[in-house]
Design an enzyme around this catalytic site. Structure first.
Site, PDB file in Angstrom:
ATOM      1  N   ASP A  84       8.428   0.284  -6.068  1.00  0.00           N
ATOM      2  CA  ASP A  84       8.976   0.316  -4.720  1.00  0.00           C
ATOM      3  C   ASP A  84      10.403   0.843  -4.801  1.00  0.00           C
ATOM      4  OD1 ASP A  84       9.149  -0.047  -2.016  1.00  0.00           O
ATOM      5  OD2 ASP A  84       9.604  -2.178  -2.128  1.00  0.00           O
ATOM      6  N   ASP A 117       6.965  -6.514  -3.488  1.00  0.00           N
ATOM      7  CA  ASP A 117       7.550  -7.797  -3.099  1.00  0.00           C
ATOM      8  C   ASP A 117       6.909  -8.407  -1.864  1.00  0.00           C
ATOM      9  OD1 ASP A 117       8.436  -6.049  -1.203  1.00  0.00           O
ATOM     10  OD2 ASP A 117      10.569  -6.407  -1.499  1.00  0.00           O
ATOM     11  N   ASP A 123       1.783  -5.709  -0.748  1.00  0.00           N
ATOM     12  CA  ASP A 123       1.686  -5.214  -2.125  1.00  0.00           C
ATOM     13  C   ASP A 123       0.692  -6.008  -2.967  1.00  0.00           C
ATOM     14  OD1 ASP A 123       3.760  -3.291  -1.752  1.00  0.00           O
ATOM     15  OD2 ASP A 123       5.228  -4.889  -1.932  1.00  0.00           O
TER      16      ASP A 123
END
Length: 905
Positions: free
Chosen positions: A324, A625, A629
């Site tokens: 990310d 996070d 995800d």
């Protein structure tokens, strides 16, 4: 659909439900909870751990040993049975504990459902358990609430929600009553279960509860997603199968040979058990478990918390890291990086001072507020960054006290601007007229409108521009130049806002007549250590892929800043919409690009990306996070969650980054590579002793001599003397090229012909020769003659097998020292740089002394003290073992093709 059609579809009304209707729907819809799908009892899960091949083999060995004890008591087979079964229990318990952690995923999903909700029932507002909400209920939400169910808004007041746990977008999302996007997750008239209300309040009609919410669908997807077996687990299973097949084959073969030669069923049964036990490395899995535990403790000190111990090694074989952007590559803290006044740039880095009017718009056209803490503000990140910037030059609280907000027109996705009307009385003075005897108010006491928003919108609303402190008419060329300037700032990855103001005659929203002030560009600064970490990945042959919910331009800019692209070619950028249009073959082709960025991705798309890489044979590490995800994290080979992320992401992951830092992942990769190297070291070490454990049984059958080493002594090596040395090898530092070589191939095995050749063909025979030398020296000096039978309790026999055992241990000390390196010379390693090596040698000698001199141990192992001069006969063999392995490594370093082909392990 229209609101009327929506209400008709769900048989609902803006006035809510009655209690009777709600109760009836509760029976139909079920409770508003996330159910545990396909759960098993803890006992069933535990018993499943005994079904693997290694456990079955050891249980069979334990049963046979117990049977032998019953048929011929007092020969030590009971101890063998207990030891083997103890190893099975240890490994089963460890595996069960690891798998049990996965069951916490659903529990963390449930925590996202708030315990209570305010609902309109029977015409009045009531507070009920969130689990009792049903489709058609009208719920009330306000700042600080967690949304209890999926709903469509019927009323909102400056409502902003944090959808990041679902969509990955860090930017707070303004809500409205209009449908703004065909994608439900992007549509502003929807609110979703488990998301957080940041500002404002609203009222919504529930259309989805429990498993039928967006959160519930993700929960189901995550639960049904299969966790990928770690490469290390695959390798250990393969290793165990090969070794076990060898053991069973030898056991059966020599049982048959012995039965033909001696025709003694019981004796040959015990012999077959012994040869199987001698071949199976009973201490392997406990040693691997302890080694991985030590590695995980080292990683915890470097802010990487390992949940699945086997995943330590998976990091070392990683070929692709999907990361990310926000908070991992960046600091997750917006800050103003660029400010312009008209066409002029203000030097932000060196403290350039902006004009008062710019500060007024930044502070007053703003709903965030400054707070204590690491971020420093609460509210919209971009607005917070404006406040932080303005606080360097003015007193924000004083400015807000001196100006009264009369009206606010909140940011709207259609209008793309925020406008406020203020009453300003900052320069008011009181003047006394002595002749008239009255006081007169002088100075400015007027209304002003402040505007901020998208550049193309704000520029169009301006007819003047602030130039050198003066307001001058703006031309079409000026507008084009301003938009070009905006584009250049945006291409640096900055979030750009345009600022303007005008005098307000009334408290209405204005569409024109503004004076353009300038632009502000906010950026989430990259972490300073990330660039070196990404370069380290490139040198190590690891591809880094960015997957983010942000805009492609922002993602590309950050990627270039942190060294993501090698500057030879532009990174391939794929948006979520484009990804949906790609076939699997087309996606696989694009994934071959050196640098890839995925922007505006959904949860299912993240999972698709991970699975596409895995289909290409890549070992994938996925970071994230949010709840969105979790499926991809769980399905990846190595799931990594941010410590500041959601409970769901942390429970789904194999590793948690306590500092949310990409550089920590790279440190963990280095640790993982070292772990695999070290596991190969101690496997080669423990396999070496298999030869001196097997050959005594073969000599016993073929040469008709007393058995040179019994099964108890074999277990003393496998579960005793070899454990600490193996652990000592497990904590050796990596060799110099650990992060300069490409990731190991997924086809690289722990057990290779080269390992078998080194252990079974070179070092093992030397240890066996040492053992036989000491064994026969004791027997012959004691008056034994060839062919003479000796009872197991005969003193001479007990001394002889003690000498054989001692010789093997002495040679294993040399084997430990030479196994510290795979290619470098063992002489290059200082003995005291790894204090565990010294402790391991001491432990081997202590166990040897105990088995030789302690009476109770003599009884268990069938041994007796032996004069030291017989043990000294093993020293030349230990030296020979050390020297020959150093020669092997020397030729590998010199590039000998023969050495590389046959001797490298």
């Amino acid at each position: 659909m229209s609101f009327e059609e929506f209400l008709k579809r769900f048989d609902a009304a803006a006035e809510g439900l009655t209690s009777a209707e709600a109760l009836e729907r509760l029976d139909i819809c079920g409770k508003n909870i996330l159910e545990n799908i396909g759960s098993e009892s803890a006992l069933k899960k535990y018993l499943k751990q005994f079904r693997n091949f290694f456990s079955i083999l050891l249980i069979t060995g334990a049963f046979l040993s117990y049977t032998a004890e019953r048929l011929d008591p007092g020969k030590g087979n009971l101890y063998i049975s207990i030891a083997l079964f103890g190893v099975v229990i240890l490994n089963a318990t460890f595996t069960f504990i690891q798998e049990y952690q996965a069951e916490q995923i659903m529990a963390s999903f449930r925590q996202l459902i708030p315990p209570a909700a305010r609902v309109l029932r029977d015409g009045t507002i009531k507070e009920i358990l969130a689990s009792e909400l049903v489709v058609g209920d009208v719920i009330f939400i306000e700042e600080g609430d967690k949304v209890p169910a999926d709903g469509r808004l019927i009323e909102e007041n400056t409502l902003k929600v944090d959808n990041s746990s679902l969509t990955g977008e860090a930017e707070p999302q303004l809500r409205s009553l209009e449908c703004t996007h065909p994608n439900m997750l992007e549509c502003r008239n929807m609110v979703f279960s488990g998301t957080l209300v940041l500002t404002g309040n609203g009222k919504a009609v529930v259309y989805g509860t429990g498993q039928n919410t967006q959160m519930g669908k993700l929960a189901t997807l995550t639960k049904q997603t299969t966790s990928v077996e770690t490469p290390l687990r695959k390798e250990l299973n393969t290793f165990i199968k090969i070794i076990s097949v060898i053991a069973i084959f030898l056991g059966i073969s020599f049982f048959a040979i012995g039965f033909v030669i001696q025709d003694l069923f019981l004796l040959n049964l015990i012999f077959a058990i012994g040869i199987i036990v001698a071949n199976v490395p009973e201490g392997l899995l406990p040693t691997v478990t302890l080694a991985l535990s030590l590695a995980s403790k080292r990683m915890a000190k470097r802010n990487a918390l390992i949940k699945q111990l086997e995943s330590v090694e998976t990091l070392g074989s990683t070929t692709v890291i999907c990361t990310d952007k926000t908070g991992t590559l960046t600091q997750n803290k917006m800050a103003i990086n660029s400010v312009t006044l008209g066409f002029e740039h203000i030097d932000v880095a060196n403290g350039g001072v902006p004009p008062d009017i710019l500060l007024k718009v930044a502070v007053l056209c703003n709903n965030s507020r400054l707070t204590e803490g690491p971020i420093g503000y609460k509210g919209d990140p971009t607005e917070g960054a404006l406040l932080m910037y303005a606080s360097k030059f003015t007193d924000i609280d004083a400015m807000r006290e001196k100006n009264t907000r009369l009206k606010e027109y909140s940011f709207d996705s259609l209008k793309e601007r925020m406008q406020v009307i203020y009453h300003s009385n900052t320069n008011t003075d009181i003047v006394t007229d002595d002749n008239a005897g009255t006081d007169t108010v002088t100075g400015t006491n007027e209304k002003e409108s402040y505007l901020k928003g998208a550049s193309e919108v704000v520029v169009k609303m301006c007819d003047r521009i602030l130039m050198n402190g003066d307001e001058v008419p703006i031309t079409e060329d000026d507008r084009d130049d301003l938009l070009d300037m905006h584009l250049k700032i945006a291409e640096r990855g900055e979030r750009v806002l345009a600022l303007a103001y005008r005098r307000a005659e009334e408290e209405i929203e204005y569409d024109t007549g503004f004076t353009f002030i300038g632009f502000t560009g906010a950026v989430d600064p990259p972490r300073p250590e990330v660039k070196d970490a990404i370069n380290k990945c490139h040198r190590a042959g690891i591809k880094v892929v960015m997957i983010t919910g942000d805009h492609p331009i922002t993602a590309v800019s950050i990627a270039k800043t942190v060294g993501f692209s090698n500057n030879v070619h532009e990174p391939v950028v794929i948006t979520g919409a484009e990804l949906d249009e790609l076939s699997l073959d087309e996606l696989s082709e694009k994934l071959k690009a050196p640098d890839i960025i995925f922007a505006r991705t959904s949860p299912v798309q993240k999972l698709k990306i991970v699975q596409a890489f895995q289909a290409m044979g890549e070992i994938v590490t996925m970071t994230g996070d949010g709840v969105n995800d979790a499926p991809a994290i769980k399905n990846s080979d190595m799931g990594v969650a941010m410590g500041s992320g959601t409970d769901v992401a942390r429970e789904s992951a194999d590793m948690i980054l306590l500092d949310d830092n990409f550089a920590t992942i790279v440190n963990a990769v280095e640790e993982g590579r070292t772990v695999f190297d070290n596991i190969k070291k101690f496997i080669a070490y423990i396999l070496t002793s298999n030869i001196p454990e097997i050959l005594p049984f073969i000599a016993f059958v073929l040469l008709a001599i007393p058995l040179p080493m019994n099964v108890q002594l074999i277990l003393a090596i496998d579960l005793g003397t070899d454990i600490l040395p193996a652990l000592a090898l497990a904590i050796e530092k990596g060799e110099g090229d650990i992060m300069k070589r490409p990731p190991r191939s997924k086809f690289e095995k722990l057990l290779t012909p080269q390992v078998l050749l080194t252990s079974y063909g070179m070092k093992g025979p030397i240890e066996a020769l040492a053992g036989f030398t000491c064994y026969f020296a004791v027997l012959l000096d004691g008056g034994w003659t060839w062919g003479q039978a000796l009872l197991s309790n005969d003193l001479l026999y007990r001394q002889a097998i003690m000498a054989f055992f001692a010789a093997v241990i002495i040679c294993q000390v040399a084997n430990l020292l030479v196994s510290r390196t795979r290619v470098e010379s063992a002489l290059s390693r200082n003995l005291f740089t790894n204090k565990m090596i010294v402790l391991a040698i001491v432990s081997e000698l202590l166990i040897l002394s105990m088995i030789m001199f302690y009476p109770f141990a003599n009884t268990i192992f069938g041994t007796a003290p032996v004069p030291v001069e017989y043990l000294l006969l093993a020293l030349p063999f230990a030296i020979l073992l050390f020297v020959q392995d150093e020669i092997r490594k020397y030729y590998i370093r010199k590039g000998s093709l023969l050495a590389k082909a046959f001797l490298k392990w």
